[in-house]
Write a protein that holds these residues in place. Structure first.
Motif, PDB file in Angstrom:
ATOM      1  N   ARG A  72     -32.947  63.679  69.995  1.00 23.61           N
ATOM      2  CA  ARG A  72     -31.576  63.176  69.854  1.00 23.61           C
ATOM      3  C   ARG A  72     -30.905  63.040  71.227  1.00 23.61           C
ATOM      4  NH1 ARG A  72     -27.431  63.331  65.844  1.00 23.61           N
ATOM      5  NH2 ARG A  72     -25.349  63.575  66.732  1.00 23.61           N
ATOM      6  N   GLU A  73     -31.098  64.046  72.086  1.00 17.14           N
ATOM      7  CA  GLU A  73     -30.509  64.017  73.424  1.00 17.14           C
ATOM      8  C   GLU A  73     -31.102  62.877  74.250  1.00 17.14           C
ATOM      9  OE1 GLU A  73     -28.156  65.636  76.708  1.00 17.14           O
ATOM     10  OE2 GLU A  73     -28.055  65.673  74.505  1.00 17.14           O
ATOM     11  N   ALA A  74     -32.402  62.683  74.148  1.00 20.88           N
ATOM     12  CA  ALA A  74     -33.061  61.627  74.916  1.00 20.88           C
ATOM     13  C   ALA A  74     -32.547  60.247  74.521  1.00 20.88           C
ATOM     14  CB  ALA A  74     -34.571  61.713  74.722  1.00 20.88           C
ATOM     15  N   LYS A  75     -32.305  60.049  73.229  1.00 19.89           N
ATOM     16  CA  LYS A  75     -31.801  58.756  72.760  1.00 19.89           C
ATOM     17  C   LYS A  75     -30.450  58.435  73.383  1.00 19.89           C
ATOM     18  CE  LYS A  75     -34.218  58.410  68.313  1.00 19.89           C
ATOM     19  NZ  LYS A  75     -34.064  58.439  66.832  1.00 19.89           N
ATOM     20  N   LYS A  76     -29.645  59.455  73.637  1.00 17.10           N
ATOM     21  CA  LYS A  76     -28.329  59.247  74.249  1.00 17.10           C
ATOM     22  C   LYS A  76     -28.462  58.619  75.634  1.00 17.10           C
ATOM     23  CE  LYS A  76     -25.668  62.828  74.232  1.00 17.10           C
ATOM     24  NZ  LYS A  76     -25.240  64.263  74.241  1.00 17.10           N
ATOM     25  N   PHE A  77     -29.593  58.875  76.290  1.00 16.12           N
ATOM     26  CA  PHE A  77     -29.809  58.351  77.639  1.00 16.12           C
ATOM     27  C   PHE A  77     -30.811  57.199  77.643  1.00 16.12           C
ATOM     28  CE2 PHE A  77     -28.137  62.582  78.246  1.00 16.12           C
ATOM     29  CZ  PHE A  77     -27.255  62.424  79.305  1.00 16.12           C
ATOM     30  N   ALA A  88     -41.831  64.141  71.146  1.00 18.20           N
ATOM     31  CA  ALA A  88     -40.890  65.101  71.730  1.00 18.20           C
ATOM     32  C   ALA A  88     -41.273  65.444  73.166  1.00 18.20           C
ATOM     33  CB  ALA A  88     -40.839  66.365  70.871  1.00 18.20           C
ATOM     34  N   ASP A  89     -42.557  65.656  73.407  1.00 16.59           N
ATOM     35  CA  ASP A  89     -43.014  65.992  74.759  1.00 16.59           C
ATOM     36  C   ASP A  89     -42.760  64.836  75.734  1.00 16.59           C
ATOM     37  OD1 ASP A  89     -43.858  68.456  73.898  1.00 16.59           O
ATOM     38  OD2 ASP A  89     -45.978  67.907  73.736  1.00 16.59           O
ATOM     39  N   MET A  90     -43.033  63.607  75.270  1.00 16.28           N
ATOM     40  CA  MET A  90     -42.860  62.438  76.134  1.00 16.28           C
ATOM     41  C   MET A  90     -41.396  62.244  76.527  1.00 16.28           C
ATOM     42  SD  MET A  90     -45.417  59.686  74.314  1.00 16.28           S
ATOM     43  CE  MET A  90     -44.856  58.292  75.296  1.00 16.28           C
ATOM     44  N   VAL A  91     -40.506  62.275  75.543  1.00 14.46           N
ATOM     45  CA  VAL A  91     -39.095  61.995  75.836  1.00 14.46           C
ATOM     46  C   VAL A  91     -38.478  63.111  76.665  1.00 14.46           C
ATOM     47  CG1 VAL A  91     -38.822  60.603  73.748  1.00 14.46           C
ATOM     48  CG2 VAL A  91     -38.182  63.016  73.685  1.00 14.46           C
ATOM     49  N   TRP A  92     -38.872  64.336  76.391  1.00 12.36           N
ATOM     50  CA  TRP A  92     -38.263  65.460  77.113  1.00 12.36           C
ATOM     51  C   TRP A  92     -38.719  65.478  78.561  1.00 12.36           C
ATOM     52  CZ3 TRP A  92     -34.077  67.916  76.353  1.00 12.36           C
ATOM     53  CH2 TRP A  92     -33.818  69.139  76.963  1.00 12.36           C
ATOM     54  N   GLY A  93     -39.994  65.251  78.806  1.00  7.35           N
ATOM     55  CA  GLY A  93     -40.477  65.209  80.177  1.00  7.35           C
ATOM     56  C   GLY A  93     -39.783  64.119  80.984  1.00  7.35           C
ATOM     57  N   ARG A  99     -33.144  63.136  84.895  1.00 10.24           N
ATOM     58  CA  ARG A  99     -31.780  63.633  85.095  1.00 10.24           C
ATOM     59  C   ARG A  99     -31.684  64.633  86.235  1.00 10.24           C
ATOM     60  NH1 ARG A  99     -27.859  65.509  80.766  1.00 10.24           N
ATOM     61  NH2 ARG A  99     -26.526  64.919  82.502  1.00 10.24           N
ATOM     62  N   PHE A 100     -32.730  65.385  86.457  1.00 11.44           N
ATOM     63  CA  PHE A 100     -32.649  66.473  87.437  1.00 11.44           C
ATOM     64  C   PHE A 100     -33.648  66.296  88.581  1.00 11.44           C
ATOM     65  CE2 PHE A 100     -31.560  68.099  83.193  1.00 11.44           C
ATOM     66  CZ  PHE A 100     -30.217  68.394  83.411  1.00 11.44           C
ATOM     67  N   LYS A 101     -33.940  65.044  88.891  1.00  3.40           N
ATOM     68  CA  LYS A 101     -34.963  64.731  89.893  1.00  3.40           C
ATOM     69  C   LYS A 101     -34.713  65.449  91.217  1.00  3.40           C
ATOM     70  CE  LYS A 101     -37.073  60.792  92.269  1.00  3.40           C
ATOM     71  NZ  LYS A 101     -37.065  59.309  92.415  1.00  3.40           N
ATOM     72  N   ASP A 103     -42.498  75.757  88.080  1.00  2.00           N
ATOM     73  CA  ASP A 103     -41.526  76.846  87.859  1.00  2.00           C
ATOM     74  C   ASP A 103     -40.111  76.300  87.775  1.00  2.00           C
ATOM     75  OD1 ASP A 103     -43.563  78.677  87.872  1.00  2.00           O
ATOM     76  OD2 ASP A 103     -43.272  79.304  89.968  1.00  2.00           O
ATOM     77  N   LYS A 104     -39.778  75.380  88.695  1.00  3.49           N
ATOM     78  CA  LYS A 104     -38.442  74.767  88.672  1.00  3.49           C
ATOM     79  C   LYS A 104     -38.216  73.989  87.384  1.00  3.49           C
ATOM     80  CE  LYS A 104     -37.059  74.130  93.497  1.00  3.49           C
ATOM     81  NZ  LYS A 104     -36.464  73.153  94.428  1.00  3.49           N
ATOM     82  N   TYR A 105     -39.233  73.214  87.011  1.00  4.09           N
ATOM     83  CA  TYR A 105     -39.125  72.402  85.794  1.00  4.09           C
ATOM     84  C   TYR A 105     -38.922  73.291  84.563  1.00  4.09           C
ATOM     85  CZ  TYR A 105     -40.369  69.262  81.969  1.00  4.09           C
ATOM     86  OH  TYR A 105     -40.345  68.542  80.794  1.00  4.09           O
ATOM     87  N   GLU A 106     -39.694  74.365  84.475  1.00  2.00           N
ATOM     88  CA  GLU A 106     -39.609  75.256  83.320  1.00  2.00           C
ATOM     89  C   GLU A 106     -38.210  75.865  83.191  1.00  2.00           C
ATOM     90  OE1 GLU A 106     -40.844  76.972  79.873  1.00  2.00           O
ATOM     91  OE2 GLU A 106     -41.978  75.552  81.109  1.00  2.00           O
ATOM     92  N   LYS A 107     -37.645  76.305  84.295  1.00  2.00           N
ATOM     93  CA  LYS A 107     -36.311  76.906  84.263  1.00  2.00           C
ATOM     94  C   LYS A 107     -35.254  75.881  83.879  1.00  2.00           C
ATOM     95  CE  LYS A 107     -37.346  80.508  87.667  1.00  2.00           C
ATOM     96  NZ  LYS A 107     -37.150  80.978  89.052  1.00  2.00           N
ATOM     97  N   ARG A 108     -35.330  74.708  84.495  1.00  2.00           N
ATOM     98  CA  ARG A 108     -34.351  73.667  84.200  1.00  2.00           C
ATOM     99  C   ARG A 108     -34.465  73.205  82.758  1.00  2.00           C
ATOM    100  NH1 ARG A 108     -29.603  72.229  85.556  1.00  2.00           N
ATOM    101  NH2 ARG A 108     -30.116  72.298  87.791  1.00  2.00           N
ATOM    102  N   SER A 109     -35.694  73.028  82.291  1.00  2.00           N
ATOM    103  CA  SER A 109     -35.926  72.587  80.921  1.00  2.00           C
ATOM    104  C   SER A 109     -35.346  73.583  79.920  1.00  2.00           C
ATOM    105  CB  SER A 109     -37.432  72.418  80.682  1.00  2.00           C
ATOM    106  OG  SER A 109     -37.698  72.120  79.333  1.00  2.00           O
ATOM    107  N   LYS A 110     -35.584  74.866  80.155  1.00  2.00           N
ATOM    108  CA  LYS A 110     -35.091  75.905  79.232  1.00  2.00           C
ATOM    109  C   LYS A 110     -33.573  75.949  79.198  1.00  2.00           C
ATOM    110  CE  LYS A 110     -35.563  80.794  78.053  1.00  2.00           C
ATOM    111  NZ  LYS A 110     -34.123  80.913  77.719  1.00  2.00           N
ATOM    112  N   SER A 111     -32.943  75.925  80.376  1.00  2.00           N
ATOM    113  CA  SER A 111     -31.478  76.001  80.405  1.00  2.00           C
ATOM    114  C   SER A 111     -30.849  74.763  79.767  1.00  2.00           C
ATOM    115  CB  SER A 111     -30.980  76.167  81.843  1.00  2.00           C
ATOM    116  OG  SER A 111     -31.298  75.031  82.626  1.00  2.00           O
ATOM    117  N   TYR A 112     -31.463  73.591  79.993  1.00  5.72           N
ATOM    118  CA  TYR A 112     -30.952  72.343  79.414  1.00  5.72           C
ATOM    119  C   TYR A 112     -31.066  72.384  77.892  1.00  5.72           C
ATOM    120  CZ  TYR A 112     -30.341  67.216  79.061  1.00  5.72           C
ATOM    121  OH  TYR A 112     -29.904  65.955  78.775  1.00  5.72           O
TER     122      TYR A 112
END
Length: 319
Positions: free
Chosen positions: A79-84, A131-136, A142-144, A288-297
């Motif tokens: 749902r979040e990915a569709k917004k973008f 889900a994996d494709m859109v989230w990655g 967004r957080f490049k 490690d950075k990706y995992e932290k950002r992904s979880k908080s998002y």
């Protein structure tokens, strides 16, 4: 003449038949809804399918509530990915499904048959792939900037790793591939003769310029364009082979679909670009950075999602 429309209550038998028909022809009604996520249902069937899929890949039975939370997360992510504007087509998903099968040495049809024999539908895998494709794509897009790993960070981590200098330094290889062409379907003696010819070249050639002159004068032989690669770009086995081959000499012959192939090693020099160890550290730091950002998002968008549990939720620690 007046027409009178009569409504009569259905008999028990007729009512049972009607409900059976509706249940058999409506997958959603035939299942109970376990959770509603932003108005979208997660059914008991979805949960059981995901449990079976996880069992196939891990050979373990996951806690039911853990699977439910995973499915909720996927609904929220999509749902979040569709917004973008991140919304892969069915063709994209089918290609990802086919690639997954190819990595397992199977066609899409073979993969479908394999998982079907274990009670899993292809849509179950495709839902997870989506889900994996859109989230990655969403998180990286967004957080490049915040996910970038600087050379300074890598060098600092490398310095603290205590690695010896040979693992810290990189090597740049300049090469020239050589092919002695062998027709497809050629008999064994023909292939062996070409291999012997290649070994003879290895013994004679002492420089790249000599390799170029010799191969250009040969029949059914070709030189490919020069290639420059660093040690970080190459698999360990190939790096080891190039390190063992002196500059100006040819690597041992290898039989390929084109014929007998070798590589003329034209130059080796120490470089400051990524080494295999630097690449390993950079990839770990990024992960490690990706995992932290992904979880908080995900935590953020889940808090604002409308989630209604229709099943009783177990206490923490229960399965």
């Amino acid at each position: 003449m007046k027409m009178i429309l009569l409504f009569r209550p259905l008999s028990r038998l007729a009512l049972f038949a009607f409900l059976s028909f509706v249940g058999l022809n409506s997958p959603l009604l035939a299942q109970s809804v376990a959770v509603m996520v932003n108005g979208e249902p997660i059914t008991t069937f979805d949960i059981e399918q995901r449990i079976r899929l996880i069992k196939i890949s891990t050979h373990k039975s996951p806690p039911r509530q853990e699977v439910i939370e995973e499915l909720i997360g996927e609904k929220v992510k999509i749902r979040e990915a569709k917004k973008f504007g991140v919304n892969p087509t069915s063709t994209d998903i089918d290609q990802a499904y086919a690639s997954m099968g190819a990595r397992m040495g199977m066609s899409p049809e073979q993969l479908t048959k394999s998982i079907g024999s274990q009670g899993v539908r292809p849509d179950t895998i495709k839902a997870r792939l989506r889900a994996d494709m859109v989230w990655g794509s969403l998180v990286r897009g967004r957080f490049k900037e915040s996910l970038l790993v600087s050379d300074r960070d890598v060098n600092e981590a490398l310095k603290n790793s205590g690695e010896d200098k040979s693992k810290i330094e990189g090597v740049e290889y300049r090469m020239r591939p050589v092919v002695l062409i062998v027709p497809r379907g050629a008999a064994g003696p023909v292939v062996e003769a070409r291999r012997n010819e290649a070994n003879s070249l290895r013994e004679r050639i002492q420089s790249c310029s000599e390799a170029v002159r010799t191969v250009k004068a040969m029949r059914n032989a070709t030189l490919r364009d020069p290639i420059t690669k660093t040690s970080a770009d190459l698999p360990p086995t190939l790096r080891d082979l190039l390190d063992k081959t002196p500059v100006g000499h040819l690597t041992p012959p290898e039989i390929t679909r084109q014929g007998v192939e070798m590589v003329a090693v034209c130059e080796k020099k120490v470089t400051s670009v990524d080494t295999p160890k630097k690449k390993e550290i950079r990839e770990k730091m990024f992960a490690d950075k990706y995992e932290k950002r992904s979880k908080s998002y995900l935590d953020d968008i889940r808090r604002s999602a409308m989630i209604e549990y229709r099943e009783s939720r177990p206490e923490k620690g229960d399965k």
